[in-house]
Enzyme design. Structure first.
Site, PDB file in Angstrom:
ATOM      1  N   GLU A   1      -4.610  17.015  16.292  1.00 43.52           N
ATOM      2  CA  GLU A   1      -3.624  17.657  15.419  1.00 43.52           C
ATOM      3  C   GLU A   1      -2.895  18.800  16.130  1.00 43.52           C
ATOM      4  OE1 GLU A   1      -5.443  17.123  10.974  1.00 43.52           O
ATOM      5  OE2 GLU A   1      -6.548  18.404  12.364  1.00 43.52           O
TER       6      GLU A   1
ATOM      7  N   TYR B   1     -16.017   4.885   0.749  1.00 40.81           N
ATOM      8  CA  TYR B   1     -14.919   5.831   0.583  1.00 40.81           C
ATOM      9  C   TYR B   1     -15.023   6.670  -0.684  1.00 40.81           C
ATOM     10  CZ  TYR B   1     -12.383   3.150  -3.015  1.00 40.81           C
ATOM     11  OH  TYR B   1     -12.014   2.530  -4.177  1.00 40.81           O
TER      12      TYR B   1
ATOM     13  N   TYR C   1       5.739  17.966   6.557  1.00 44.83           N
ATOM     14  CA  TYR C   1       4.373  18.175   6.104  1.00 44.83           C
ATOM     15  C   TYR C   1       3.340  17.485   6.992  1.00 44.83           C
ATOM     16  CZ  TYR C   1       6.456  20.711   2.358  1.00 44.83           C
ATOM     17  OH  TYR C   1       7.148  21.673   1.669  1.00 44.83           O
TER      18      TYR C   1
ATOM     19  N   GLY D   1      -4.960  12.027   1.201  1.00 51.16           N
ATOM     20  CA  GLY D   1      -5.252  12.063   2.618  1.00 51.16           C
ATOM     21  C   GLY D   1      -5.953  10.788   3.050  1.00 51.16           C
TER      22      GLY D   1
ATOM     23  N   ASP E   1       0.850  -1.185   0.000  1.00 52.04           N
ATOM     24  CA  ASP E   1       0.000   0.000   0.000  1.00 52.04           C
ATOM     25  C   ASP E   1       0.896   1.249   0.000  1.00 52.04           C
ATOM     26  OD1 ASP E   1      -2.372   1.360  -0.022  1.00 52.04           O
ATOM     27  OD2 ASP E   1      -3.039   0.736   1.964  1.00 52.04           O
ATOM     28  N   HIS E   2       0.384   2.334  -0.531  1.00 47.49           N
ATOM     29  CA  HIS E   2       1.001   3.666  -0.449  1.00 47.49           C
ATOM     30  C   HIS E   2       2.497   3.661  -0.793  1.00 47.49           C
ATOM     31  CE1 HIS E   2      -2.286   5.181   2.602  1.00 47.49           C
ATOM     32  NE2 HIS E   2      -2.787   4.707   1.473  1.00 47.49           N
TER      33      HIS E   2
ATOM     34  N   THR F   1     -12.665  13.414  -0.087  1.00 47.57           N
ATOM     35  CA  THR F   1     -11.355  13.424  -0.739  1.00 47.57           C
ATOM     36  C   THR F   1     -11.578  13.305  -2.237  1.00 47.57           C
ATOM     37  OG1 THR F   1     -11.170  11.010  -0.522  1.00 47.57           O
ATOM     38  CG2 THR F   1     -10.161  12.345   1.222  1.00 47.57           C
TER      39      THR F   1
END
Length: 613
Positions: A321, A350, A279, A263, A159-160, A355
């Site tokens: 955050e 999703y 970031y 995201g 993944d990613h 997004t």
């Protein structure tokens, strides 16, 4: 690979449903463009470059091929097939590519740089890593030859993996790496290293494991540039860090490096990359606003705590955050910023979350004869929406100028975009499979792509346009399923109910709940039509696979919890159906696939489904 075809685009001209966004997005005038399919049959095209021979050079992720495409006829020519590429269902394979600016200019720099994943383990226990390899283009053979590994052993997983390769104006290579989806989904308990930085000993020993979630800057031989930033006292290939899945990087005319990254369930980002910049991920998604995201560090959570526990106990590390103490660089834009009460996951899974899934980014300057409506903007192709978002920039290119405009929308997953040298013809590559926003009918998401594995061609100022853009009122409050999800089972592609069961005894089995004592044949009979309506388009009517995994003879289906969690929460490209299907629906479908096509794994109970939620 396939040949060129004179196929018609399935254009979004009469949509009654389109992508769901939390704010109203203006649509561009698509009648300004003619449109056609340039070529088809590509194996998940991932990166496109305009070559010095006026041909489109591209990578095909799943076949491991570098292909050249005629931008007029669509004819394809194979330049390279990798023998050592490791390909998975989603993020592994042949990814980015950059062409040396002196390619075919007679200087001896006929180089092509590609990034891809390999497997250092076995098929049963894969151990993937990423590498950048330089090939030489042999003009007489019209092939890529003489591979030279520039850097190897970089992080990769299932993944990613990001993977974008860019040749910078400073004669350096730039490479983006995701954080392998750690602390998320199937990799929930793996530590996320997007904030981790290498020690000097690790750099000296070529240990690159902390390159996860970073953007790298390399010399053309793969070594570390002397003017790279020194971060925490160590100079490495790292240019910036704190990234999730940065699939898009591109330079503006003044050397500004723009980046787009995915995201989680909100807050896709558009950034300007600064040397040494942090970031924020995984501590921050989008802006530091304490909205719609909390960093939960599952790698340090007790093993006996389930991710669906609500509320989570204090033993699970959780951070707002605003608790992040790093010196973070804010994004130019976040797509999208929502509040805590936004119904994430509740509209259509999703695909309807706030997004856009930005798969790439391309700076555009219209010049004198280009697309004036797009001048000084960033072109952002999107996977979920099948839309090219055009984000206008301030005059100096340092700020986003308002919201983006949606252009050239079709029912596809847009992977990459390039523009011809005259600035008037736009080429968009599409994924060969996956889920996207539904543009026709009453549904909101679908796995039916109208132009899979293709390059779509849009020419400005020519007759033959008429593309419809995004429908007006594309916020979730106006969507057909916004007020409440379907009370009963509905096909996510059509919104229609399945055919009723033919046997009253089957209806009785559903009404009483599904337990380990239920009759397997009765429950499977209930699940069969629901599988046909929901799952067969990807997994095949006989479980033979296709865009989705092979289910026939699949030993992983013996794990009832895995089956329930996958149906509820999704897996890789497979969307989540937990918000659309009841516990009984999921138990019925799960029981059907666990006991069909050579599988014999028994009942999936409603209790097991409830536990997976």
């Amino acid at each position: 690979m396939g040949g060129a075809v004179a196929a018609a685009l399935m254009l979004s001209t009469s949509m009654v449903a389109a992508q769901v966004t939390p704010v109203e997005i203006e649509s561009g005038d698509n009648s300004l463009f003619s449109s056609r399919v340039l070529t088809t049959g590509l194996s998940n095209p991932w990166a496109m470059r305009w070559g010095p021979d006026d041909m489109i050079w591209l990578t095909e992720r799943t076949s491991g091929e570098v292909t050249r495409v005629d931008p007029t006829t669509g004819a394809q020519q194979l330049l390279l097939t990798l023998e050592d590429v490791y390909t998975g269902p989603q993020h592994e394979g042949l990814l980015g590519m950059a062409l040396h600016p002196e390619l075919l200019e007679g200087t001896g720099n006929d180089y092509v740089y590609i990034g891809y994943t390999i497997n250092n383990g076995t098929a049963e226990e894969p151990d993937p890593s990423a590498q950048i390899v330089r090939y030489t283009y042999d003009e007489s053979l019209q092939q890529l030859v003489e591979p030279t590994i520039l850097i190897e052993g970089m992080p990769a997983w299932n993944d990613h993996n990001a993977g974008r390769v860019v040749f910078g104006p400073d004669d350096k290579l730039y490479y983006s790496i995701g954080e392998q989806g750690h602390n998320f989904g199937r990799n929930l308990r793996l530590p996320n290293l997007a904030q981790a930085l290498p020690t000097q000993d690790e750099v000296d020993s070529a240990d690159w494991h902390t390159y996860s979630g970073k953007i790298l800057r390399l010399n053309l031989d793969g070594s570390i540039p002397e003017d790279n930033p020194e971060i925490d006292g160590v100079r490495s290939h790292i240019l910036s860090y704190g990234h999730r899945n940065p699939q898009g990087i591109d330079f503006g005319p003044d050397g500004t490096l723009y980046e787009t990254e995915h995201g989680p369930a909100s807050g896709d980002e558009l950034n300007i990359i600064e040397p040494g910049g942090n970031y924020g991920w995984p501590n921050v998604s989008g802006y530091i606003d304490d909205q719609a995201y909390t960093y939960i560090n599952w790698s340090e959570a007790p093993e006996d705590v389930d991710q669906n526990t609500d509320p989570l106990p204090e033993s699970v590390p959780q951070f707002e955050e605003s608790e992040f103490e790093g010196d973070m660089i804010d994004p130019l834009a976040a797509y999208w910023v929502v509040e805590d009460d936004y119904p994430i996951g509740e509209i259509c899974g999703y695909i309807c979350d706030p997004t856009i899934a930005p798969s790439s980014v391309h700076y555009y300057d219209a010049g004198e004869d280009g697309i004036t409506e797009w001048d000084n903007s960033l072109l952002i192709p999107t996977l979920k929406h099948g839309t090219l978002y055009v984000q206008a920039l301030s005059e100096d290119g340092t700020e986003a100028d308002g919201l983006p405009t949606a252009w050239l929308s079709t029912q596809n997953r847009y992977r990459d975009v390039i523009v011809s040298p005259d600035g008037r013809t736009v080429f968009i590559a599409t994924d060969a499979f996956g889920s996207a926003a539904q543009k026709f009918g009453e549904g909101l998401n679908t796995s039916v792509l109208h132009n899979p594995g293709s390059i779509l061609m849009f020419t400005y100022g020519e007759e033959g346009g008429g593309l419809g853009g995004v429908v007006e009122g594309n916020d979730f409050n106006a969507s057909p399923q916004a007020e409440a999800g379907p009370a009963e089972f509905e096909d996510p592609n059509t919104g229609n109910e399945p055919a009723p069961a033919e046997d009253d005894s089957v209806d009785e089995a559903a009404a009483t709940g599904i337990t380990s004592e239920s009759d397997v044949a009765e429950v499977a009979a209930l699940g069969a039509p629901k599988f046909a309506a929901t799952c067969a388009s990807c997994h095949g009517a006989g479980g033979q696979g296709g865009a989705g995994a092979v289910l026939a003879g699949n030993g992983e289906l013996a794990d009832a919890g895995f089956v329930a969690e996958t149906l509820i929460h999704g897996f890789g490209y497979m969307p989540a159906f937990g918000n659309q299907l009841s516990d009984e629906d999921i138990a019925q479908i799960g029981t059907y696939i666990r006991n069909s096509w050579g599988n014999d794994f028994g009942i999936l109970t409603t209790e097991e489904v409830e536990a997976a939620r």
